[in-house]
Design an enzyme around this catalytic site. Structure first.
Site, PDB file in Angstrom:
ATOM      1  CE1 TYR A  80      38.474  28.010  -4.752  1.00  0.00           C
ATOM      2  CE2 TYR A  80      39.389  29.846  -2.950  1.00  0.00           C
ATOM      3  CZ  TYR A  80      38.985  28.523  -3.458  1.00  0.00           C
ATOM      4  OH  TYR A  80      39.879  27.242  -2.954  1.00  0.00           O
ATOM      5  CG  PHE A 132      26.305  14.636  18.262  1.00  0.00           C
ATOM      6  CD1 PHE A 132      25.175  13.797  18.686  1.00  0.00           C
ATOM      7  CD2 PHE A 132      26.502  14.720  17.132  1.00  0.00           C
ATOM      8  CE1 PHE A 132      23.992  13.977  17.672  1.00  0.00           C
ATOM      9  CE2 PHE A 132      25.935  15.036  16.319  1.00  0.00           C
ATOM     10  CZ  PHE A 132      24.589  14.016  16.267  1.00  0.00           C
ATOM     11  CG  ASP A 133      26.544  10.339  17.628  1.00  0.00           C
ATOM     12  OD1 ASP A 133      26.500  11.284  16.797  1.00  0.00           O
ATOM     13  OD2 ASP A 133      25.658   9.470  17.515  1.00  0.00           O
ATOM     14  CG  ASP A 223      28.118  20.959  19.763  1.00  0.00           C
ATOM     15  OD1 ASP A 223      27.208  21.123  18.962  1.00  0.00           O
ATOM     16  OD2 ASP A 223      28.295  19.789  19.839  1.00  0.00           O
ATOM     17  CB  ALA A 225      23.275  21.894  17.148  1.00  0.00           C
ATOM     18  CE  LYS A 266      22.381  18.608  14.049  1.00  0.00           C
ATOM     19  NZ  LYS A 266      23.082  18.743  14.550  1.00  0.00           N
ATOM     20  CG  HIS A 458      22.777   2.832  14.217  1.00  0.00           C
ATOM     21  ND1 HIS A 458      24.203   3.235  14.883  1.00  0.00           N
ATOM     22  CD2 HIS A 458      22.283   4.258  13.868  1.00  0.00           C
ATOM     23  CE1 HIS A 458      24.830   3.615  14.980  1.00  0.00           C
ATOM     24  NE2 HIS A 458      23.653   5.155  14.549  1.00  0.00           N
TER      25      HIS A 458
HETATM   26  C1  PLP Z   1      24.374  17.176  14.322  1.00  0.00           C
HETATM   27  C2  PLP Z   1      25.402  17.780  15.830  1.00  0.00           C
HETATM   28  C3  PLP Z   1      26.706  17.663  15.607  1.00  0.00           C
HETATM   29  C4  PLP Z   1      27.220  17.575  13.953  1.00  0.00           C
HETATM   30  O1  PLP Z   1      27.084  18.727  12.671  1.00  0.00           O
HETATM   31  P1  PLP Z   1      26.908  17.926  11.947  1.00  0.00           P
HETATM   32  O2  PLP Z   1      25.883  18.745  10.617  1.00  0.00           O
HETATM   33  O3  PLP Z   1      25.513  16.581  11.326  1.00  0.00           O
HETATM   34  O4  PLP Z   1      27.855  17.224  11.290  1.00  0.00           O
HETATM   35  C5  PLP Z   1      27.263  17.826  16.651  1.00  0.00           C
HETATM   36  N1  PLP Z   1      26.876  18.673  17.514  1.00  0.00           N
HETATM   37  C6  PLP Z   1      25.573  18.760  18.145  1.00  0.00           C
HETATM   38  C7  PLP Z   1      25.119  18.592  18.949  1.00  0.00           C
HETATM   39  C8  PLP Z   1      24.330  18.254  16.956  1.00  0.00           C
HETATM   40  O5  PLP Z   1      23.522  18.071  17.401  1.00  0.00           O
END
Ligand code: PLP
Length: 466
Positions: A80, A132-133, A223, A225, A266, A458
Site C-alpha cells: 500500500y 485538450f478537451d 501538458d 503527453a 501516450k 459523439h
Molecule cells: C490524452 C490527453 C490528456 C488526458 O489524458 P487521459 O490519460 O486520457 O486521461 C490530456 N492532455 C493531452 C494532450 C492528451 O493527449
C-alpha cells in the site's frame, strides 16, 4: 532504407522491432459488417473492438509494451505504501525530465483534476496553446477560463510550417495585461499540440514563453503527453538541434518548465497511468492532500505497483531514436499515401495521427448531414477500419437563444496510430481502403441523428442514413 515503389519514391518505414507475442485480428465479412454498423446506430463507438480489423480510433492507452516492460510487471510491489516501483518511477522522471517530485494518478485527466482543483478559483484564467478537451473541461468545471493562444499558422490546414503547435507570445502577453498575473495561476503548454493535429512546439518558443512566465511570476507547466514525439520534431526541424540526442532535447525542454501533467497512455508507452511532476516542494505537499482523497496514497496514486514499473520503463524507452524515427515516419507514410492519391489531408502531418478533410473529400454531403461521420461509416463498411470523426457530430451545437445551428470550421476524420502496434503493410491496407472509397465517393450518403444525449454527443449518439 525502405524500397522504391512503382514510379513513386516513397520510403516504407522499417519497424525497429520483431514480434514475440501475437494478438489475432479477424476480418468479419461484409454482410456481417453491414449488420453490425446498423446495430451500432452508425456510430463506431458502439462497435465491439473484436469486430474491427484495424483500429485507429485513438493512440491513447493502445500501445504495445516491450518485453522489458512486461518483465517489469513481475517486479510489481503491491504494498500500500512505499512500493519499490514508485521509487523507480521517481528516478525515471528525475532522470528523463529533471523534476524531483512525482504524484502518480490513474490517467492524465485525474492529474488535471487534482492539479486544477488545488490551484484554480472561479474567474481564474489558464492560457495554453490549445487545451485538450479533458483539460478544458477540468478548467471550465471550476468556473475558470481556458484560453487558447496558439499561433495563427495553426488554423490553416494546408500551410506547411514546422512548428504549428507554438504559442503566440503576443497573445499571452495581452492576456497577462488584460487579466493580471494574479488571475493566471499557471500557463500550460501542450506538447505536441493534440487538439491542433499533433503539431510540435519549438525549443525557441518554449524558451520565450517560459521567459514571459518567469518575468510575470507565473508557473509554467507542460501538458506533456507526447513530449518525446515533440523532441523528435525539434531534432528534425529546429536549427542547431540536429546534433543533440533526444534525451538532451527532452532535458532542455523540461528545464524551462516548473512541472508537467502527464497522460502516460501516450509517450510512456503503457495502457493506463498518468502523473504530475514538479520542482516546488510546497505545491507538491498541497497537491498530495487531494491526491489521497481522489486517487490514493501518494506512492501509488490509483495504480498498481506493476503499472508504475511499466511507466518508469516506458519513459526511458520512448527516448530511443530508432523507435521515434519509425513512429513519426509511419504516421507520415500513411499521410503521404493518401496525399499522393489526391485525398485531402491536413498538413504537415502531426506525430500521432493523420487527418482527412471530409468537407473537401465529400463535397456533396452538407455539414448538417455529417460528412466526417459518413466517411467513418464507409471505412468500417468497406474495410473494417475504425477511425474517429472530429467535426460536426462532435462539435455542432444549437444556439440556446436563436435555435440556429453552428457548425465547426473543420470537418475532419482522424486516423490515430497506436504505438508499436501496426505494421507498414497494415497501414497500406488502410490507405487503399480510403482511396477505393474515394473512387465511388458520390455514392456515400449523409446521416441524421435519431438519438442524441445532452452532452459529449459523439460517444453515444445513434444515427440513420439520409
Ligand atoms: C490524452 C490527453 C490528456 C488526458 O489524458 P487521459 O490519460 O486520457 O486521461 C490530456 N492532455 C493531452 C494532450 C492528451 O493527449
Amino acid at each position: 532504407m525502405g524500397r522504391k515503389r512503382k514510379g513513386v519514391d516513397m520510403k516504407t518505414p522499417l519497424e525497429p522491432y520483431r514480434v514475440k507475442v501475437v494478438e489475432p485480428i479477424r476480418l468479419v465479412d461484409r454482410q456481417r459488417r453491414e449488420e453490425l454498423i446498423r446495430e451500432a446506430g452508425f456510430n463506431v463507438f458502439n462497435l465491439r473492438a473484436e469486430d474491427i480489423f484495424i483500429d485507429l480510433l485513438t493512440d491513447s492507452g493502445t500501445s504495445a509494451m516491450s518485453m522489458h516492460q512486461w518483465a517489469g510487471l513481475m517486479e510489481g510491489d503491491e504494498s500500500y505504501a512505499g512500493c519499490r516501483n514508485f521509487y523507480h518511477l521517481q528516478e525515471a522522471v528525475e532522470e528523463v525530465m529533471g523534476f524531483p517530485f512525482v504524484l502518480p494518478t490513474h490517467q492524465g485527466r485525474a492529474a488535471e483534476n487534482v492539479f486544477f482543483t488545488t490551484l484554480l478559483k472561479e474567474g481564474d484564467v489558464v492560457p495554453n496553446n490549445i487545451h485538450f478537451d479533458t483539460t478544458r473541461a477540468n478548467v471550465e468545471y471550476l468556473k475558470a477560463v481556458a484560453l487558447d493562444c496558439v499561433v495563427d499558422e495553426a488554423k490553416d490546414t494546408q500551410l506547411e510550417h514546422p512548428f504549428k503547435g507554438n504559442m503566440d507570445p503576443e497573445t499571452l502577453k495581452a492576456a497577462i495585461r488584460q487579466y493580471g498575473s494574479e488571475r493566471i495561476p499557471v500557463v500550460l503548454m501542450t506538447i505536441t499540440n493534440n487538439s491542433g493535429g499533433g503539431q510540435p512546439v519549438s525549443l525557441a518558443n518554449i524558451r520565450e514563453i517560459s521567459r514571459i512566465c518567469r518575468e510575470n511570476g507565473i508557473p509554467f507547466f507542460f501538458d506533456a503527453a507526447r513530449f518525446a514525439e515533440n523532441a523528435y520534431f525539434i531534432k528534425m526541424r529546429e536549427k542547431g538541434c540536429e546534433h543533440l540526442s533526444i534525451s538532451e532535447i527532452v532535458r532542455e525542454m523540461f528545464s524551462y518548465a516548473d512541472g508537467c501533467l502527464m497522460s502516460a497512455k501516450k509517450d510512456a508507452l503503457v495502457n493506463i497511468g498518468g502523473f504530475i511532476a514538479l520542482r516546488d516542494e510546497a505545491l507538491y505537499h498541497r497537491l498530495q492532500n487531494l491526491l489521497i482523497l481522489r486517487e490514493g496514497f501518494p506512492t501509488y496514486g490509483g495504480l498498481a505497483g506493476r503499472d508504475l514499473e511499466a511507466i518508469a520503463r516506458g519513459l526511458r524507452e520512448v527516448l530511443d531514436l530508432s523507435y521515434l524515427q519509425f513512429r513519426i515516419e509511419q504516421t507520415a507514410y500513411l499521410g503521404q499515401l493518401l496525399d499522393q492519391a489526391g485525398i485531402p489531408v491536413v498538413k504537415p502531418f502531426g506525430g500521432h495521427a493523420v487527418y482527412v478533410d471530409a468537407k473537401q473529400f465529400l463535397p456533396h454531403i452538407p455539414q448538417s448531414q455529417f460528412p466526417g461521420q459518413a466517411l467513418t461509416v464507409a471505412l468500417y463498411r468497406e474495410a473494417s477500419v475504425r477511425v474517429v470523426e472530429i467535426g460536426s457530430l462532435m462539435f455542432a451545437a444549437r444556439d440556446p437563444q436563436t435555435g440556429e445551428m453552428h457548425y465547426p470550421d473543420l470537418e475532419l476524420v482522424r486516423f490515430a496510430i497506436p504505438r508499436r502496434v501496426y505494421t507498414a503493410s497494415q497501414l497500406e491496407y488502410v490507405a487503399r481502403a480510403v482511396i477505393e472509397i474515394g473512387e465511388k465517393r458520390e455514392k456515400l450518403r449523409g446521416l441524421r441523428l435519431v438519438y442524441e444525449p445532452p452532452f459529449l454527443r459523439h460517444f453515444t449518439a445513434r444515427l440513420e442514413e439520409v
